[in-house]
Design a protein around this motif. Structure first.
Motif, PDB file in Angstrom:
ATOM      1  N   ALA A  56       0.807  -1.268   0.094  1.00  0.00           N
ATOM      2  CA  ALA A  56       0.039  -0.138  -0.096  1.00  0.00           C
ATOM      3  C   ALA A  56       0.746   1.401  -0.071  1.00  0.00           C
ATOM      4  O   ALA A  56       0.532   2.183  -0.709  1.00  0.00           O
ATOM      5  N   ALA A  57       1.867   1.221   0.620  1.00  0.00           N
ATOM      6  CA  ALA A  57       2.852   2.516   0.796  1.00  0.00           C
ATOM      7  C   ALA A  57       3.446   2.744  -0.494  1.00  0.00           C
ATOM      8  O   ALA A  57       3.726   3.748  -1.160  1.00  0.00           O
ATOM      9  N   LEU A  58       3.858   1.410  -1.209  1.00  0.00           N
ATOM     10  CA  LEU A  58       4.603   1.546  -2.538  1.00  0.00           C
ATOM     11  C   LEU A  58       3.453   2.203  -3.520  1.00  0.00           C
ATOM     12  O   LEU A  58       3.891   3.089  -4.407  1.00  0.00           O
ATOM     13  N   VAL A  59       2.231   1.768  -3.497  1.00  0.00           N
ATOM     14  CA  VAL A  59       1.360   2.280  -4.378  1.00  0.00           C
ATOM     15  C   VAL A  59       1.225   4.004  -4.222  1.00  0.00           C
ATOM     16  O   VAL A  59       0.980   4.598  -4.970  1.00  0.00           O
ATOM     17  N   VAL A  60       0.972   4.315  -2.921  1.00  0.00           N
ATOM     18  CA  VAL A  60       0.768   5.591  -2.763  1.00  0.00           C
ATOM     19  C   VAL A  60       2.061   6.441  -3.089  1.00  0.00           C
ATOM     20  O   VAL A  60       1.991   7.495  -3.741  1.00  0.00           O
ATOM     21  N   VAL A  61       3.282   6.127  -2.767  1.00  0.00           N
ATOM     22  CA  VAL A  61       4.349   6.852  -3.300  1.00  0.00           C
ATOM     23  C   VAL A  61       4.160   6.625  -4.911  1.00  0.00           C
ATOM     24  O   VAL A  61       4.668   7.900  -5.596  1.00  0.00           O
ATOM     25  N   ALA A  62       4.042   5.861  -5.467  1.00  0.00           N
ATOM     26  CA  ALA A  62       3.845   5.578  -7.187  1.00  0.00           C
ATOM     27  C   ALA A  62       2.886   6.766  -7.543  1.00  0.00           C
ATOM     28  O   ALA A  62       3.168   7.523  -8.445  1.00  0.00           O
ATOM     29  N   LEU A  63       1.798   6.787  -7.074  1.00  0.00           N
ATOM     30  CA  LEU A  63       0.674   7.778  -7.225  1.00  0.00           C
ATOM     31  C   LEU A  63       1.155   9.215  -7.333  1.00  0.00           C
ATOM     32  O   LEU A  63       0.886  10.160  -7.905  1.00  0.00           O
ATOM     33  N   ILE A  64       1.843   9.511  -6.001  1.00  0.00           N
ATOM     34  CA  ILE A  64       2.383  10.761  -5.911  1.00  0.00           C
ATOM     35  C   ILE A  64       3.392  11.172  -6.690  1.00  0.00           C
ATOM     36  O   ILE A  64       3.295  12.344  -7.317  1.00  0.00           O
ATOM     37  N   ALA A  65       4.268  10.121  -7.035  1.00  0.00           N
ATOM     38  CA  ALA A  65       5.341  10.435  -8.346  1.00  0.00           C
ATOM     39  C   ALA A  65       4.615  10.630  -9.456  1.00  0.00           C
ATOM     40  O   ALA A  65       4.914  11.732 -10.340  1.00  0.00           O
ATOM     41  N   ILE A  66       3.371  10.128  -9.964  1.00  0.00           N
ATOM     42  CA  ILE A  66       2.869  10.292 -11.105  1.00  0.00           C
ATOM     43  C   ILE A  66       1.996  11.589 -10.943  1.00  0.00           C
ATOM     44  O   ILE A  66       2.246  12.498 -12.218  1.00  0.00           O
TER      45      ILE A  66
END
Length: 252
Positions: A56-66
């Motif tokens: 879940a943390a990795l998904v959040v980081v990816a969304l923020i980066a996008i």
């Protein structure tokens, strides 16, 4: 010499010997407790909940980066609006009205010194001063499809629109003139842009007169003052970024 003999051990009344207290002390000591053993292997710490939390943390980081990339990309693709260049109402002996005028701030009838292209910044001068180009018209393409018809079709229609503009034939002389114009791009077409910005450019020579008829509404630019109609037209043009246009040129 006295001989001492040990005292005889007394036998208790019950006839049984007494046990030493030392034996009782040893017997009363606690046994050593051995660690319990288990067949279950030690946990590595990566429980199911921890794995889910990590994903879940990795998904959040990816969304923020996008999101950050999209904001940066949009800002990079957005053309910054140029500040309005002031024009001199009383040009000097050099005839210069304004320098470094963005393409989207040029007005109908503007005479340009050192013209390099319809999307480039320009030096606007009085039309009685040496110049090599003039903005001769701002026609709109009529009866066009809603969907972008392609750059070739728009270019052809744009050239026809520029050629349809009435010129002061006497001012053309023997110079070699070329139509240069900006036209709607695919993106600006989708926003309703149908305007063609037409210039007439002299090849290798300059002129000191307006290329438009003297009774044209743009003739006021000869004295360096924009007429009310050209000022209104300038306001319409400046609402669009010049980078949304595509450049074309054609021989007269």
């Amino acid at each position: 010499m006295n001989n001492e003999s040990p005292e005889p051990q007394q036998t208790p009344a019950n006839g049984k010997p007494e046990l030493s207290n030392e034996i009782f002390d040893i017997a009363n000591q606690p046994h050593e407790v051995e660690p319990e053993t288990s067949d279950t292997p030690p946990s590595s710490g990566w429980t199911g909940k921890r794995i889910v939390a990590l994903v879940a943390a990795l998904v959040v980081v990816a969304l923020i980066a996008i999101g950050i990339f999209n904001v940066w990309n949009n800002s990079a693709n957005t053309t910054a609006e140029e500040p309005t260049v002031s024009r001199s109402a009383t040009p000097g002996i050099d005839g210069i009205i304004a320098k470094n005028v963005p393409a989207n701030q040029l007005r109908l009838g503007d005479c340009v010194r050192g013209f390099t292209g319809p999307l480039d910044k320009a030096t606007v001068v009085t039309c009685t001063t040496d110049h090599n180009a003039q903005l001769i018209g701002l026609p709109k393409l009529e009866n066009q499809p809603e969907e972008y018809p392609g750059s070739e079709n728009v270019s052809a229609s744009g050239l026809d629109a520029c050629k349809a503009i009435t010129l002061n034939v006497a001012s053309l002389g023997t110079a070699d003139w070329r139509y240069e114009y900006s036209r709607p791009s695919k993106d600006s077409w989708a926003d309703g842009d149908r305007e063609i910005v037409c210039f007439l450019k002299s090849e290798g020579s300059t002129t000191k007169t307006s290329l438009l008829p003297l009774n044209s509404s743009a003739a006021a630019s000869v004295t360096g003052a924009a007429s009310s109609s050209s000022a209104k037209k300038s306001g319409t043009s400046s609402s669009k970024a010049s980078s949304s246009k595509a450049s074309s040129s054609a021989k007269d």
